[in-house]
Design an enzyme around this catalytic site. Structure first.
Site, mmCIF file in Angstrom:
data_model
loop_
_atom_site.group_PDB
_atom_site.id
_atom_site.type_symbol
_atom_site.label_atom_id
_atom_site.label_comp_id
_atom_site.label_asym_id
_atom_site.label_seq_id
_atom_site.Cartn_x
_atom_site.Cartn_y
_atom_site.Cartn_z
ATOM 1 N N GLU A 174 2.197 -18.253 7.719
ATOM 2 C CA GLU A 174 2.359 -18.332 8.453
ATOM 3 C C GLU A 174 4.028 -19.181 8.799
ATOM 4 O OE1 GLU A 174 1.002 -21.999 10.194
ATOM 5 O OE2 GLU A 174 -1.703 -21.273 9.961
ATOM 6 N N GLU A 379 -7.325 -19.589 6.390
ATOM 7 C CA GLU A 379 -7.590 -20.585 7.512
ATOM 8 C C GLU A 379 -8.542 -20.558 8.451
ATOM 9 O OE1 GLU A 379 -4.196 -23.145 7.440
ATOM 10 O OE2 GLU A 379 -3.660 -22.629 5.668
HETATM 11 C C1 FCB Z 1 -1.702 -24.058 9.435
HETATM 12 C C2 FCB Z 1 -1.012 -24.823 8.166
HETATM 13 C C3 FCB Z 1 -1.502 -25.656 7.203
HETATM 14 C C4 FCB Z 1 -2.352 -27.102 7.501
HETATM 15 C C5 FCB Z 1 -3.160 -26.086 9.327
HETATM 16 C C6 FCB Z 1 -3.816 -26.995 9.411
HETATM 17 O O1 FCB Z 1 -0.569 -24.062 10.441
HETATM 18 O O2 FCB Z 1 -0.667 -23.552 7.716
HETATM 19 O O3 FCB Z 1 -0.758 -26.009 5.774
HETATM 20 O O4 FCB Z 1 -0.954 -27.762 8.683
HETATM 21 O O5 FCB Z 1 -2.598 -25.264 9.684
#
Ligand code: FCB
Length: 474
Positions: A174, A379
């Site tokens: 990210e 994620e």
């Molecule tokens: C993302 C991050 C991760 C976590 C989630 C909830 O932006 O990559 O580390 O904090 O959000």
């Protein structure tokens, strides 16, 4: 009846070979902040700034994974996970961000990787999940070009020790957050607030990705995969009014095309350059940078939580910015005239609306925009107000519903031709949720931070069953 004439089975499952995993990040779980030669990262510094992190929480101890990694791997094995996405701590591996590797820091990842492999779990390593060595920030941080070269050196050190056993490497997690929350709105480390710095940081992060990709390729076996993880936005205009459509174009530029165009097509989008012209002249982009940034990669990682609804400014209806990111200042450079509104739907404990269609929209858009690029959901998950009941159980039906909805969206996208090869649930463990400290729990395993006791939540059992069968229950 010939075999060909048999009706094809109803597709309830995921494709064979689909990778089922869970994800974490070094600073969020490891603790052991001062052990075995690790030096401070920008998050160690930032978490000590009064008011920067809720309750003054830090990652000093976190989930103590540095000492408990064996138990945590055993837990992953119990859940049947096929892969584990974790990040390497730069200041553990190369203290101070310059010079030789720290063997004791590498030893930790060596042990972790061996433990994973011994349990049949594939390690998936991210080089940078936001923990820049503080010394590099003191020398200017990501707005400074040299940081990208330092990153490539670190990538080489990590790969030369661990590359024989880690088949998939991700350069950055990210970079939007590193650049725009770290240097724009300042709600993430290092807490700086200058939109021109945020855009320079953005470019140098991409340069780091390109240089890092080259460094990894030089060190890794030919079969190793190199990837990048982006938190692309599922952007939706509030209406089809031209003003709302233009707001959506601008935010799509600043969230999505500002990454996808340079990485996959070797150019910055002209409209983004024009939209941000009052902020910066982009003179930090040097000849040859875009060729470096667009080196081929093997897959793209997508992190998705909630969609982004935008509209044109309406002076009659002032609305607070609801883009899912806290803070008084906007992380979006040159966002005058754009309103960020919440999507419909139930909210998680982060206040993020639950909307699985956004994930489907993103995956099918990438199917169309990047034909042939394998995708991974690196994620996806949700925070809820979990607690352990008197019997010690943690019931989290909302998280199960969230996961069910989002996995259905992934399956639908695959059925419609999106080349999604795996899913990594965020997160394995409750952990340090950045500026929210320990107040937000994303884990499918509950952590009691006082005792460090781990308790699988109902969602962990549910996910284990999905992993085992490769199917979603009704
Ligand atoms: C993302 C991050 C991760 C976590 C989630 C909830 O932006 O990559 O580390 O904090 O959000």
């Amino acid at each position: 009846m010939t075999v060909e004439a048999l009706p094809s089975p109803v597709r309830t499952g995921f494709p064979t070979g689909f990778v089922w995993g869970a994800a974490t990040a070094a600073y969020q779980i490891e603790g052991a902040a001062g052990e075995d030669g690790r030096t401070p990262s920008i998050w160690d510094t930032f978490s000590r700034v009064p008011g920067a992190v809720r309750n003054g929480d830090t990652g000093d101890i976190a989930a103590d994974h540095y000492h408990r990694y064996r138990d945590d791997v055993a837990l992953m094995a119990e859940l049947g996970l096929g892969a584990y996405r974790f990040s390497l701590s730069w200041p553990r591996i190369q203290p101070g961000g310059r010079g030789p590797a720290n063997p004791a820091g590498l030893d930790f990842y060596d042990r972790l990787v061996d433990e994973l492999l011994a349990h049949g779990i594939t390690p998936v390593a991210t080089l940078y999940h936001w923990d820049l060595p503080q010394e590099l920030e003191s020398a200017g941080g990501w707005p400074v070009r040299d940081t990208a070269y330092r990153f490539a050196e670190y990538a080489q050190l990590a790969a030369s020790r661990l590359g024989d056993r880690i088949p998939t490497w991700t350069t950055l997690n990210e970079p939007w957050c590193s650049a725009f929350l770290g240097y724009g709105s300042g709600v993430h480390a290092p807490g700086r607030t200058d939109p021109a710095d945020a855009l320079a940081a953005h470019h140098h992060l991409l340069l780091a990705h390109g240089l890092g990709t080259a460094a990894l390729r030089a060190e890794l076996p030919a079969a190793a995969q190199v990837s990048l993880t982006l938190n692309l936005a599922a952007v939706r205009p509030l209406s089809t009014d031209p003003g709302d459509l233009d707001a959506a174009r601008r935010v799509d530029g600043l969230a999505n095309r500002i990454f996808l165009d340079p990485v996959f097509h070797g150019r910055y989008p002209a409209d983004v350059l024009a939209d941000t012209a009052a902020v910066t002249d982009w003179s930090f982009v040097h000849d040859g940078d875009l060729a470096e940034i667009s080196r081929p990669i093997d897959s793209l990682g997508i992190n998705y939580y909630t969609p982004t609804v935008v509209a044109a400014d309406d002076p009659g209806a002032p609305a607070p910015r609801q883009d899912g990111h806290q803070g008084e200042r906007s992380p979006w450079p040159a966002d005058a005239g754009i309103r960020f509104l919440p999507a419909e739907g139930n909210r998680t404990a982060m206040g993020w609306p639950v909307d699985a269609d956004g994930l489907y929209e993103l995956l099918t858009r990438l199917r169309d925009d990047l034909p042939g690029t394998p995708l991974l959901v690196t994620e996806n998950g949700a925070a809820y107000e979990d607690y352990s009941d008197p019997s010690g159980a943690v019931h989290d039906p909302e998280r199960v519903a969230y996961l069910h909805g989002h996995l259905s969206a992934v399956r639908r996208a695959i059925a419609d031709g999106a080349p999604v090869n795996g899913y990594f649930l965020w997160s394995l463990l409750d952990n340090f949720e950045w500026a929210y400290g320990y107040s937000k729990r994303f884990g499918i395993v509950h952590v009691d931070f006082a005792s460090q006791r781990r308790t699988p939540k109902d969602s962990a059992r549910w996910y284990a069953e999905v992993v085992r069968t490769g199917e979603l229950p009704d």
